[in-house]
Motif scaffolding. Structure first.
Motif, PDB file in Angstrom:
ATOM      1  N   MET A   1      -5.977 -16.142  24.147  1.00  0.00           N
ATOM      2  CA  MET A   1      -6.018 -17.493  24.763  1.00  0.00           C
ATOM      3  C   MET A   1      -6.465 -18.728  24.134  1.00  0.00           C
ATOM      4  N   ALA A   2      -6.891 -18.418  22.255  1.00  0.00           N
ATOM      5  CA  ALA A   2      -7.080 -19.320  21.859  1.00  0.00           C
ATOM      6  C   ALA A   2      -5.545 -19.807  21.210  1.00  0.00           C
TER       7      ALA A   2
ATOM      8  N   LEU B   1      -3.079 -12.797  30.971  1.00  0.00           N
ATOM      9  CA  LEU B   1      -2.485 -11.872  30.507  1.00  0.00           C
ATOM     10  C   LEU B   1      -1.221 -11.025  29.922  1.00  0.00           C
ATOM     11  N   LEU B   2      -0.570 -11.963  31.191  1.00  0.00           N
ATOM     12  CA  LEU B   2       0.234 -11.204  31.937  1.00  0.00           C
ATOM     13  C   LEU B   2      -0.164  -9.994  32.611  1.00  0.00           C
ATOM     14  N   LEU B   3      -1.203  -9.532  33.023  1.00  0.00           N
ATOM     15  CA  LEU B   3      -1.698  -8.312  33.476  1.00  0.00           C
ATOM     16  C   LEU B   3      -2.389  -8.159  35.298  1.00  0.00           C
ATOM     17  N   GLY B   4      -1.637  -9.861  35.694  1.00  0.00           N
ATOM     18  CA  GLY B   4      -2.326 -10.352  37.528  1.00  0.00           C
ATOM     19  C   GLY B   4      -3.030 -10.822  37.823  1.00  0.00           C
ATOM     20  N   GLU B   5      -3.756 -11.070  38.982  1.00  0.00           N
ATOM     21  CA  GLU B   5      -5.052 -11.625  39.102  1.00  0.00           C
ATOM     22  C   GLU B   5      -5.951 -11.152  38.926  1.00  0.00           C
TER      23      GLU B   5
ATOM     24  N   CYS C   1      -3.731 -23.702  22.300  1.00  0.00           N
ATOM     25  CA  CYS C   1      -3.007 -24.454  20.967  1.00  0.00           C
ATOM     26  C   CYS C   1      -1.509 -24.437  22.080  1.00  0.00           C
ATOM     27  N   ILE C   2      -0.760 -23.817  22.174  1.00  0.00           N
ATOM     28  CA  ILE C   2       0.763 -23.998  22.579  1.00  0.00           C
ATOM     29  C   ILE C   2       0.866 -24.838  23.992  1.00  0.00           C
ATOM     30  N   LEU C   3      -0.062 -25.248  24.687  1.00  0.00           N
ATOM     31  CA  LEU C   3      -0.642 -25.614  26.323  1.00  0.00           C
ATOM     32  C   LEU C   3      -1.018 -26.671  25.561  1.00  0.00           C
TER      33      LEU C   3
ATOM     34  N   ILE D   1       5.818 -18.731  31.600  1.00  0.00           N
ATOM     35  CA  ILE D   1       4.655 -17.818  31.054  1.00  0.00           C
ATOM     36  C   ILE D   1       3.117 -17.988  30.014  1.00  0.00           C
ATOM     37  N   VAL D   2       3.185 -18.758  28.644  1.00  0.00           N
ATOM     38  CA  VAL D   2       2.900 -18.702  28.231  1.00  0.00           C
ATOM     39  C   VAL D   2       0.871 -18.842  28.955  1.00  0.00           C
ATOM     40  N   LEU D   3       1.323 -20.179  30.045  1.00  0.00           N
ATOM     41  CA  LEU D   3      -0.297 -20.308  31.675  1.00  0.00           C
ATOM     42  C   LEU D   3      -0.638 -18.737  31.159  1.00  0.00           C
TER      43      LEU D   3
END
Length: 391
Positions: free
Chosen positions: A27-28, A145-149, A32-34, A137-139
């Motif tokens: 998450m951290a 975590l790309l694991l759905g809502e 940073c990327i965003l 994708i990063v967001l």
């Protein structure tokens, strides 16, 4: 033997850190990327966001929407448009549909397209399948975590709650048992000339202290998004007796409605006119028969500094107009409106965004330096000798 507050805080800090460390790092790092996503996008994709030439007059919103819909697959309809007061910027039209029951990022977004159009000529500069956009994708990695809502949001939500406890317990551990001049120096400064183990300890202890306030603010604002009950409780507690505002609804006409283009153009003209001395505008198109055109005009880099309109989709009449300085909205609602800016640091201007970026970098390192401290201490512990009883 009763544990002292410090010992209890240490155990809590240790085991919660080991439990949530990997999620916090993800998450951290993605945060940073965003941190400067918009600025990075403008640098990387200038063709999307900037027109080749600035014309004398822009096309109507209905014409531009039609152009955007022509290039969308499967007859999809536009659901939002973003406009800028910068005359060299394109209009960004968007449509998406999500499945919140999906278990992965790829299943969550059934479709997600952005269409970038020159508002002077109607030329489509790019059609983006935003589902495959790196920043998108990063967001999602940051939020779910790309694991759905259902699963992903629950993991990041509870990890954020754990992080808040870790930060507070870390403050208790950080404060020394006995205060001295030497101890005071070690609390605020890195001892770079020491051994690597001591340097690692200082990186965790000292940098963690400096990052604690922005990280607590980030954690709070994330909890507001992740837990509806906390959101409602904070809002209602601070609003007190402020009356709840009714949701604006369009009045469905008795006859067949044929003036959709005229209404959309009048709303577009109104928003364009109000864009003077502001930064940007966003218009959400109605999603139901009673839905409205919702417009949000932002004054600068702080998203909460805006004015909002709800337009009747059949007449173009203003049903609701709200200004961010309006005292009638209540303190709870006002705080909720500032949640995005509180999460990104933009509430404190560019300086705040930079501080949050540095805090994010520190947050990425804390689980790593913390694990090294734990590993070294565990390695140090002598093995217990078993006593031999003589019979």
């Amino acid at each position: 033997m009763k544990l002292t507050l410090r010992k209890a805080a240490l155990q809590l800090h240790l085991w919660l850190g080991l439990t949530s460390g990997l999620v916090v790092v993800i998450m951290a790092a993605t945060g940073c990327i965003l941190a400067f996503e918009e600025e990075l996008k403008h640098l990387i994709y200038p063709k999307r966001y900037f027109t080749e030439n600035i014309g004398s007059k822009k096309l109507s919103l209905s014409e531009l929407s039609l152009q955007a819909e022509k290039v969308l697959p499967d007859g999809l309809k536009i659901k939002r448009v973003q406009m800028s007061s910068n005359p060299s910027r394109t209009y960004v039209f968007r449509t998406l549909k999500m499945d919140n029951d999906a278990l992965t990022y790829w299943g969550t977004y059934l479709y997600y397209y952005r269409v970038y159009i020159d508002p002077y000529t109607g030329k489509v500069q790019e059609v983006e399948d935003a589902k495959y956009d790196f920043f998108e994708i990063v967001l999602d990695l940051h939020r779910r975590l790309l694991l759905g809502e259902k699963i992903g949001k629950a993991i990041t939500g509870y990890s954020t709650l754990i992080l808040a406890v870790i930060l507070l317990s870390g403050l208790i551990i950080w404060y020394p048992k006995k205060m001295s001049k030497k101890m005071l120096k070690g609390m605020f400064l890195l001892k770079t000339s020491a051994s690597w183990k001591r340097v690692n300890y200082d990186l965790h202890n000292v940098l963690g202290f400096y990052a604690v306030i922005p990280l607590i603010l980030i954690s709070y604002s994330a909890l507001i998004w992740n837990f509806e009950n906390i959101d409602k409780w904070v809002k209602n507690t601070l609003n007190r007796k402020t009356p709840t505002e009714q949701k604006a609804k369009s009045i469905i006409p008795s006859e067949e409605f044929t003036k959709r283009e005229i209404v959309l153009n009048s709303i577009g003209q109104k928003v364009e006119k109000d864009l003077v001395n502001k930064k940007s505008a966003m218009i959400n198109f109605p999603r139901s028969e009673e839905g409205t055109y919702y417009a949000e005009l932002t004054y600068g880099n702080k998203q909460y500094q805006n004015q909002q309109y709800n337009f009747d989709q059949y007449s173009g009449k203003i049903l609701k107009h709200q200004f961010y300085k309006d005292e009638k909205i209540g303190h709870g609602t006002a705080l909720r409106e500032r949640n995005y800016d509180l999460h990104t640091g933009s509430i404190f201007g560019i300086f705040g965004r930079i501080i949050y970026l540095l805090a994010g970098i520190i947050a990425t390192s804390l689980p790593i330096t913390g694990f090294i401290i734990y590993f070294n201490r565990k390695k140090k512990k002598p093995k217990k000798k078993h006593s031999i009883r003589k019979g």
